[in-house]
Design a protein around this motif. Structure first.
Motif, PDB file in Angstrom:
ATOM      1  N   UNK A   1      38.169  74.028  49.514  1.00 12.34           N
ATOM      2  CA  UNK A   1      37.127  75.032  49.238  1.00 12.34           C
ATOM      3  C   UNK A   1      35.815  74.582  49.903  1.00 12.34           C
ATOM      4  N   UNK A   2      35.135  75.487  50.606  1.00 19.43           N
ATOM      5  CA  UNK A   2      33.901  75.170  51.318  1.00 19.43           C
ATOM      6  C   UNK A   2      32.750  74.998  50.336  1.00 19.43           C
ATOM      7  N   UNK A   3      31.895  73.996  50.576  1.00 24.11           N
ATOM      8  CA  UNK A   3      30.733  73.758  49.718  1.00 24.11           C
ATOM      9  C   UNK A   3      29.469  73.734  50.565  1.00 24.11           C
ATOM     10  N   UNK A   4      28.340  73.922  49.878  1.00 21.36           N
ATOM     11  CA  UNK A   4      27.028  73.879  50.526  1.00 21.36           C
ATOM     12  C   UNK A   4      26.259  72.700  49.965  1.00 21.36           C
ATOM     13  N   UNK A   5      25.683  71.862  50.842  1.00 21.23           N
ATOM     14  CA  UNK A   5      24.865  70.733  50.408  1.00 21.23           C
ATOM     15  C   UNK A   5      23.500  70.855  51.067  1.00 21.23           C
ATOM     16  N   UNK A   6      22.466  71.036  50.239  1.00 16.32           N
ATOM     17  CA  UNK A   6      21.100  71.183  50.749  1.00 16.32           C
ATOM     18  C   UNK A   6      20.163  70.337  49.899  1.00 16.32           C
ATOM     19  N   UNK A   7      19.122  69.774  50.519  1.00 16.23           N
ATOM     20  CA  UNK A   7      18.150  68.984  49.744  1.00 16.23           C
ATOM     21  C   UNK A   7      17.464  69.856  48.695  1.00 16.23           C
ATOM     22  N   UNK A   8      17.105  69.225  47.590  1.00 20.32           N
ATOM     23  CA  UNK A   8      16.386  69.946  46.544  1.00 20.32           C
ATOM     24  C   UNK A   8      14.991  70.307  47.055  1.00 20.32           C
ATOM     25  N   UNK A   9      14.426  71.374  46.495  1.00 21.06           N
ATOM     26  CA  UNK A   9      13.121  71.843  46.949  1.00 21.06           C
ATOM     27  C   UNK A   9      12.154  71.979  45.783  1.00 21.06           C
ATOM     28  N   UNK A  10      10.858  72.004  46.145  1.00 13.83           N
ATOM     29  CA  UNK A  10       9.775  72.273  45.189  1.00 13.83           C
ATOM     30  C   UNK A  10       9.686  71.228  44.081  1.00 13.83           C
ATOM     31  N   UNK A  11      10.061  69.965  44.346  1.00 15.07           N
ATOM     32  CA  UNK A  11       9.922  68.886  43.368  1.00 15.07           C
ATOM     33  C   UNK A  11       8.814  67.952  43.813  1.00 15.07           C
ATOM     34  N   UNK A  12       8.070  67.417  42.853  1.00 12.84           N
ATOM     35  CA  UNK A  12       7.009  66.467  43.171  1.00 12.84           C
ATOM     36  C   UNK A  12       7.618  65.120  43.496  1.00 12.84           C
ATOM     37  N   UNK A  13       6.797  64.259  44.073  1.00 12.93           N
ATOM     38  CA  UNK A  13       7.289  62.923  44.422  1.00 12.93           C
ATOM     39  C   UNK A  13       7.715  62.144  43.179  1.00 12.93           C
ATOM     40  N   UNK A  14       6.967  62.297  42.050  1.00 16.01           N
ATOM     41  CA  UNK A  14       7.344  61.602  40.825  1.00 16.01           C
ATOM     42  C   UNK A  14       8.665  62.126  40.267  1.00 16.01           C
ATOM     43  N   UNK A  15       8.888  63.453  40.382  1.00 16.58           N
ATOM     44  CA  UNK A  15      10.164  64.012  39.929  1.00 16.58           C
ATOM     45  C   UNK A  15      11.317  63.474  40.770  1.00 16.58           C
ATOM     46  N   UNK A  58      21.297  60.183  49.144  1.00 18.17           N
ATOM     47  CA  UNK A  58      21.458  59.473  50.418  1.00 18.17           C
ATOM     48  C   UNK A  58      20.101  58.992  50.880  1.00 18.17           C
ATOM     49  N   UNK A  59      19.971  57.674  50.972  1.00 21.57           N
ATOM     50  CA  UNK A  59      18.678  57.063  51.291  1.00 21.57           C
ATOM     51  C   UNK A  59      17.628  57.602  50.321  1.00 21.57           C
ATOM     52  N   UNK A  60      16.561  58.201  50.824  1.00 20.42           N
ATOM     53  CA  UNK A  60      15.497  58.708  49.951  1.00 20.42           C
ATOM     54  C   UNK A  60      15.684  60.184  49.626  1.00 20.42           C
ATOM     55  N   UNK A  61      16.785  60.775  50.132  1.00 17.31           N
ATOM     56  CA  UNK A  61      16.985  62.213  49.974  1.00 17.31           C
ATOM     57  C   UNK A  61      17.894  62.503  48.779  1.00 17.31           C
ATOM     58  N   UNK A  62      17.541  63.585  48.025  1.00 12.48           N
ATOM     59  CA  UNK A  62      18.373  64.063  46.912  1.00 12.48           C
ATOM     60  C   UNK A  62      18.791  65.480  47.231  1.00 12.48           C
ATOM     61  N   UNK A  63      20.112  65.745  47.223  1.00  8.17           N
ATOM     62  CA  UNK A  63      20.630  67.061  47.587  1.00  8.17           C
ATOM     63  C   UNK A  63      21.429  67.664  46.447  1.00  8.17           C
ATOM     64  N   UNK A  64      21.567  69.008  46.508  1.00  7.71           N
ATOM     65  CA  UNK A  64      22.424  69.732  45.572  1.00  7.71           C
ATOM     66  C   UNK A  64      23.681  70.173  46.300  1.00  7.71           C
ATOM     67  N   UNK A  65      24.850  69.911  45.682  1.00  8.86           N
ATOM     68  CA  UNK A  65      26.135  70.317  46.256  1.00  8.86           C
ATOM     69  C   UNK A  65      26.689  71.431  45.393  1.00  8.86           C
ATOM     70  N   UNK A  66      26.867  72.657  45.973  1.00  9.14           N
ATOM     71  CA  UNK A  66      27.331  73.821  45.206  1.00  9.14           C
ATOM     72  C   UNK A  66      28.342  74.604  46.032  1.00  9.14           C
ATOM     73  N   UNK A  67      28.889  75.657  45.404  1.00 13.91           N
ATOM     74  CA  UNK A  67      29.915  76.454  46.071  1.00 13.91           C
ATOM     75  C   UNK A  67      29.356  77.427  47.090  1.00 13.91           C
ATOM     76  N   UNK A  68      28.211  78.074  46.814  1.00 19.53           N
ATOM     77  CA  UNK A  68      27.612  78.985  47.786  1.00 19.53           C
ATOM     78  C   UNK A  68      26.106  79.056  47.548  1.00 19.53           C
ATOM     79  N   UNK A  69      25.386  79.745  48.420  1.00 16.74           N
ATOM     80  CA  UNK A  69      23.935  79.715  48.448  1.00 16.74           C
ATOM     81  C   UNK A  69      23.303  80.233  47.162  1.00 16.74           C
ATOM     82  N   UNK A  70      23.893  81.256  46.551  1.00 17.90           N
ATOM     83  CA  UNK A  70      23.334  81.803  45.303  1.00 17.90           C
ATOM     84  C   UNK A  70      23.345  80.739  44.210  1.00 17.90           C
ATOM     85  N   UNK A  71      24.428  79.978  44.136  1.00 20.13           N
ATOM     86  CA  UNK A  71      24.536  78.898  43.152  1.00 20.13           C
ATOM     87  C   UNK A  71      23.494  77.814  43.421  1.00 20.13           C
ATOM     88  N   UNK A  72      23.221  77.562  44.719  1.00 19.28           N
ATOM     89  CA  UNK A  72      22.224  76.519  45.037  1.00 19.28           C
ATOM     90  C   UNK A  72      20.859  76.913  44.494  1.00 19.28           C
TER      91      UNK A  72
END
Length: 716
Positions: A1-15, A58-72
């Motif tokens: 099943x295909x998945x989408x992995x994109x970095x999280x957005x709109x989070x502060x550096x402390x978050x 991965x390194x300093x990056x935090x990503x969300x892995x979901x099934x499709x863009x709406x879920x992300x």
């Protein structure tokens, strides 16, 4: 099943810093006592909105892995909303403490927690980042930690331990470098809160790691009536003294209790569904099985089965109460068949005899119907009052029969019968588990030995026997009263067909009761005798039909089902001279057989005629008149084990039978030529003769002082 992995957005550096701390982190401070990945709580929130997703690092990056863009998009929104922040101000007593030191101590205190602490030097605030499901707990913990910090050179750390280990460490173990050790015992949290200087944290951590390995435990079960109650109350000093001497910790757990009174319950239901040792069946005078329980028994098991049981039944009270041994053919060991009584005295007597017989047979649980209040048509209120009176008269000190159930078939009658339950006494401990913690096997063994020795001094046990196979009913009643008043456990046991009185309790109480029992059994005259004025040597006392003494003699008389139509009366014979002579001879035999498990006396029957009764009461049995009814086993006085046999020697329409205490001692098969028992050695003779050495039915005695005529049974 295909998945989408994109970095999280709109989070502060402390978050983001907080999220990075969550990678491979485990949460253990939420009060569950177990560890789990902190991100599981976030994923559960995803699942509630039907999103299947996870975080990837991965390194300093935090990503969300979901099934499709709406879920992300949904997952990113949930993630932002899940991260909470709150700020904490310093306590008043820390206003002059360098802010950097406060922050350093907080970070050390919460280094095992999955949180991010951010400090604002100008405002002297600490901002805490955590997930929303941590928020309430973490806010409380941070506030509590700041409030308790005190001296900023110190730090407090909680070390989880079992309650018992924590108590042992707090009381008997030295924690190097610690300034204080506090016991924490909350519902979800047990252990020690230790205060020490910051630089000593590694030393204290290592000490606790070593303690977990060093602390040893042994445990053992102790038995003793009210031992746990005593050691938990006024005897606490005994446990404390042993702990002080051995540097061990002792913990007591109650494992078994016994009620000081037979437990009587009233319930609505079907008596045939009761799982118990015996049930009671009410029926007609001719045992016609016409009652409600009778009909249910016939319907369930068949009339032939019940008829077969009845053929092997034993009469306890003639035409009133009989006992059927089911021999495993029915769900209960026994069935008592009771004919519906016609008067209060008859009713009370029958129930008392029923309960006494159940106790004698070792029955522990018994179910009774509302005797006669069903289709027999008796007034339920009257039946309930009769049963209540019978239960009240039944001795509270019974120990085997501890579960008596009155089963009400008609629910409308339940409230009427609930009033029959007598007041229940408190339970007493008879068993406890002892756990001892210490730092070495030697110290544990020493502590257990000292504690055992102390318990042996606290609790005493005695086994008391009479010279007969069993105790008189009046003796048992008095002994039970002694034990009840003095808080001593009493159990009646049978060992090799000999009844034994076992008593146990606190040492002083048991000694007092034993002295009272010795006095009862060895007094000048039996304790049940009525008063006799000076100068009176002989007295005959008619017994009350509802007294234990009467019921005891009646039960033994009817055991062998003698042929009779009416029991007129039972009288106690009180003859001071005859009893003194008999007692002296009995005591001599006791001394002769000391240390041997020997039955010295037996309760036996002797049938006679009216014209002989007064002579026997006044002057005892006279062997010079032997031979009137034969001398097959010797020229002595004959006694039977069963009343059924003695009935044949009772003369006249009104019959008389003596129930006597007879010294049988060492016996031998008799012979018609014997004028005295044969010699068993050069200096001694046998005490009596019999007709069957393996199972005697008849005993013959040749010494007049070997018999005491205890009771006269008059019947037709």
């Amino acid at each position: 099943m295909k998945t989408i992995q994109k970095p999280v957005e709109d989070l502060t550096s402390d978050q983001l810093i907080f999220l990075k701390k969550c990678e491979n982190s485990q949460q253990k401070s939420l009060g569950t006592g177990t560890k789990q990945n902190i991100l599981d709580g976030l994923y559960r929130q995803f699942k509630k909105e039907h999103v299947k997703g996870s975080l990837a690092f991965r390194d300093s990056e935090v990503s969300l892995v979901v099934g499709h863009n709406t879920h992300w998009q949904t997952a990113n929104r949930i993630l932002k909303e899940s991260i909470k922040e709150f700020d904490i101000s310093l306590a008043d007593h820390q206003k002059n403490t360098p802010f950097s030191k406060v922050v350093a101590n907080l970070k050390k205190a919460f280094r095992d927690e999955v949180v991010h602490l951010k400090s604002e030097r100008d405002s002297r605030k600490v901002i805490v980042f955590c997930f929303n499901f941590q928020h309430k707990h973490m806010r409380m913990e941070v506030n509590k930690t700041i409030e308790q910090m005190g001296d900023m050179n110190d730090i407090e750390k909680f070390y989880p331990l079992s309650k018992e280990k924590a108590e042992h460490v707090a009381n008997h173990c030295k924690i190097d470098k610690s300034k204080s050790v506090k016991l924490v015992n909350e519902n979800t949290k047990t252990g020690l809160l230790v205060t020490f200087e910051q630089e000593d944290i590694d030393t204290v951590d290592m000490k606790f790691e070593d303690l977990e390995k060093e602390i040893k435990k042994i445990e053992k079960q102790f038995t003793g009536y009210s031992l746990y109650d005593y050691l938990s109350g006024e005897g606490k000093f005994i446990k404390k003294a042993t702990e002080h001497e051995t540097k061990c910790s002792i913990f007591l757990d109650l494992v078994e209790q016994k009620s000081f009174r037979a437990l009587i319950t009233v319930k609505c239901g079907d008596i045939l569904q009761e799982k118990c040792d015996a049930i009671v069946n009410s029926t007609g005078k001719s045992l016609d099985f016409s009652g409600q329980v009778s009909m249910a028994l016939k319907k369930r098991f068949g009339a032939d089965v019940l008829g077969g049981l009845l053929k092997n039944s034993t009469w306890v009270i003639g035409n009133q109460l009989c006992l059927c041994d089911t021999s495993g053919r029915l769900p209960w060991k026994y069935i008592f068949n009771i004919a519906i009584p016609t008067s209060k005295s008859e009713f009370t007597s029958a129930i008392l005899c029923l309960l006494t017989e159940a106790e004698r047979l070792g029955i522990q649980s018994l179910a009774l119907p509302t005797i006669g209040a069903g289709n027999m048509g008796l007034d339920p209120t009257v039946v309930a009052s009769y049963m209540k009176d019978a239960f009240a008269r039944f001795d509270a000190q019974k120990k085997l029969l501890h579960d008596i159930r009155v089963v009400v078939y008609q629910s409308s009658q339940l409230s009427v019968f609930q009033d029959i339950i007598p007041k229940q006494d408190i339970n007493k401990s008879i068993g406890m588990n002892v756990k001892i913690y210490g730092s070495s096997v030697a110290s544990l063994d020493e502590a257990m030995k000292k504690f055992q020795e102390s318990c042996d001094k606290i609790i005493k046990s005695f086994v008391i026997k009479t010279t007969r196979p069993d105790f008189y009913g009046f003796e048992k009643s008095e002994i039970e009263k002694f034990c009840r008043v003095n808080d001593v456990l009493l159990e009646w046991k049978w060992t090799k067909n000999v009844e034994e009185c076992h008593i146990q309790g606190l040492s002083d109480n048991v000694k007092k009761v034993k002295d009272m029992i010795d006095k009862l059994l060895e007094g000048d005259y039996p304790a049940n005798w009525s008063s006799m004025p000076d100068g009176q040597n002989v007295k005959r006392v008619e017994l009350s039909e509802i007294s234990h003494e009467y019921l005891d003699v009646k039960r033994k008389f009817e055991e062998s089902q003698p042929s009779y139509s009416k029991l007129i009366k039972i009288e106690r014979v009180q003859n001071k001279l005859l009893y003194s002579q008999f007692k002296d001879r009995r005591n001599a035999k006791q001394a002769e057989f000391a240390g041997q498990n020997k039955v010295i006396t037996r309760q036996l029957f002797h049938g006679t005629s009216f014209d002989i009764v007064d002579n026997i009461c006044d002057r005892g049995f006279d062997r010079n008149f032997s031979g009137k009814n034969g001398t097959a086993y010797g020229s002595g006085v004959y006694f039977a084990v069963k009343s059924q046999y003695s009935v044949g020697y009772c003369r006249g329409p009104t019959k008389y039978m003596f129930f006597s205490e007879v010294i049988t001692g060492d016996y031998i098969y008799g012979n018609s030529s014997y004028k005295a028992p044969p010699e068993k050695s050069q200096s001694t003779r046998y005490d009596s003769c019999e007709d069957n050495q393996s199972s005697p039915n008849i005993f013959v005695v040749f010494s007049d002082s070997s018999v005491y005529p205890s009771y006269i049974i008059t019947f037709q």
